[in-house]
Design a protein around this motif. Structure first.
Motif, PDB file in Angstrom:
ATOM      1  N   GLN A  84       0.835  -1.214   0.000  1.00  0.00           N
ATOM      2  CA  GLN A  84       0.000   0.000   0.000  1.00  0.00           C
ATOM      3  C   GLN A  84       0.865   1.258   0.000  1.00  0.00           C
ATOM      4  O   GLN A  84       0.534   2.250  -0.659  1.00  0.00           O
ATOM      5  CB  GLN A  84      -0.943  -0.008   1.200  1.00  0.00           C
ATOM      6  CG  GLN A  84      -2.064  -1.042   1.101  1.00  0.00           C
ATOM      7  CD  GLN A  84      -3.079  -0.891   2.226  1.00  0.00           C
ATOM      8  OE1 GLN A  84      -3.455   0.212   2.599  1.00  0.00           O
ATOM      9  NE2 GLN A  84      -3.513  -2.014   2.785  1.00  0.00           N
ATOM     10  N   TYR A 235      -2.675   0.122   8.442  1.00  0.00           N
ATOM     11  CA  TYR A 235      -3.359  -1.168   8.327  1.00  0.00           C
ATOM     12  C   TYR A 235      -2.601  -2.198   9.158  1.00  0.00           C
ATOM     13  O   TYR A 235      -1.416  -2.061   9.446  1.00  0.00           O
ATOM     14  CB  TYR A 235      -3.451  -1.624   6.869  1.00  0.00           C
ATOM     15  CG  TYR A 235      -2.134  -1.668   6.121  1.00  0.00           C
ATOM     16  CD1 TYR A 235      -1.366  -2.836   6.072  1.00  0.00           C
ATOM     17  CD2 TYR A 235      -1.658  -0.540   5.453  1.00  0.00           C
ATOM     18  CE1 TYR A 235      -0.157  -2.868   5.381  1.00  0.00           C
ATOM     19  CE2 TYR A 235      -0.456  -0.560   4.764  1.00  0.00           C
ATOM     20  CZ  TYR A 235       0.285  -1.724   4.734  1.00  0.00           C
ATOM     21  OH  TYR A 235       1.484  -1.747   4.065  1.00  0.00           O
ATOM     22  N   THR A 267       1.388  -3.979  12.500  1.00  0.00           N
ATOM     23  CA  THR A 267       0.709  -2.763  12.053  1.00  0.00           C
ATOM     24  C   THR A 267       1.675  -1.875  11.285  1.00  0.00           C
ATOM     25  O   THR A 267       2.774  -1.574  11.758  1.00  0.00           O
ATOM     26  CB  THR A 267       0.136  -1.990  13.247  1.00  0.00           C
ATOM     27  OG1 THR A 267      -0.843  -2.809  13.901  1.00  0.00           O
ATOM     28  CG2 THR A 267      -0.518  -0.688  12.802  1.00  0.00           C
TER      29      THR A 267
END
Length: 278
Positions: A84, A235, A267
């Motif tokens: 991401q 995320y 995380t």
């Protein structure tokens, strides 16, 4: 004709883009010779190593990072843990940048994966003070320019770079400003409060280091660049057992932990800062 060696391939690639280079000793333009020397008009010379990289350091520098650490980092990044982030960076680079410099590139995995997401061909350059990191980059990834060098004294010309990447790494904003073309971009990635919190909690339980703030870093970035844009990426993902020791080795947070740590998820919580240079 068979495949050429890494060194020969790197010589050919660097010759194609030799106009980017500036001598770290005298700032003169440089020329890449057929036999693999990067040399300036004042005869300062740096050799392209057999692995396909150039060491532009003008004085020795110690690195706390080992070959094993960079191999672990390559495995973790290649697992897709930072997909991401890489997608966000590629989006912000855009389709017009032609020359990209990753400062503090380590073993080059972020740069490789980000370039794969771009729609255009780019000249991709990675620089790091760690020889072990650059050796790993040259081993893993071809058709990029890999250099051992000092962030404060880059071996590249003034106004030669369209976009500078600075991912979880120290910055030198004066040098970034020198290198960037007018309206060039810096994309800096800094930890947010929850970054690797599962490791932080175990390494620094009940201490100040269990929490983290990037406010000072963000404010300093905003002082140096215009049209600053900020995006938070956060995320939590499952973490396979085989990646746990690799992740612990690649981050200084993990160096504080003892054997037997159990992590089942991790995380990612990062701020992406994008700024322009006038």
């Amino acid at each position: 004709m068979g495949k050429v060696s890494k060194r020969v391939a790197s010589i050919l690639h660097m010759k194609e883009h030799e106009t980017l280079f500036s001598c770290p000793l005298c700032k003169e333009s440089m020329h890449v010779t057929d036999d693999g020397h990067v040399i300036c008009g004042n005869h300062h010379s740096f050799d392209i190593a057999k692995q396909g990289y150039v060491n532009f350091m003008i004085k020795p520098a110690a690195s706390m990072y080992s070959k094993s650490l960079f191999e672990s980092r390559q495995e973790v990044i290649s697992s897709g843990l930072y997909n991401q982030l890489q997608q966000t960076i590629a989006k912000n680079i855009g389709d017009e940048a032609q020359v990209i410099l990753d400062t503090g590139c380590g073993e080059g995995s972020h740069l490789e994966r980000i370039c794969d997401l771009l729609t255009q061909d780019v000249v991709a350059i990675g620089i790091d003070i760690s020889k072990e990191g650059i050796q790993a980059a040259a081993k893993f990834y071809e058709q990029k320019i890999w250099c051992v060098g000092d962030l404060a004294n880059n071996p590249y010309k003034k106004q030669s770079i369209d976009c500078i990447l600075n991912i979880l790494s120290p910055a030198n904003y004066d040098e970034f400003s020198r290198l960037l073309k007018p309206n060039g971009k810096v994309i800096k990635v800094v930890p947010q409060s929850g970054y690797l919190k599962e490791i932080r909690k175990q390494a620094f339980a009940n201490s100040e280091k269990e929490s983290y703030s990037n406010n000072q870093t963000v404010e300093r970035f905003k002082e140096h660049f215009t049209n600053v844009w900020q995006e938070r990426i956060t995320y939590t993902v499952p973490l396979s057992a085989q990646l746990v020791p690799k992740l612990l080795e690649m981050t200084p947070l993990g160096w504080h932990l003892q054997e037997g740590i159990s992590l089942t998820e991790i995380t990612i919580d990062l701020d992406v800062l994008v700024g322009e240079h006038d």
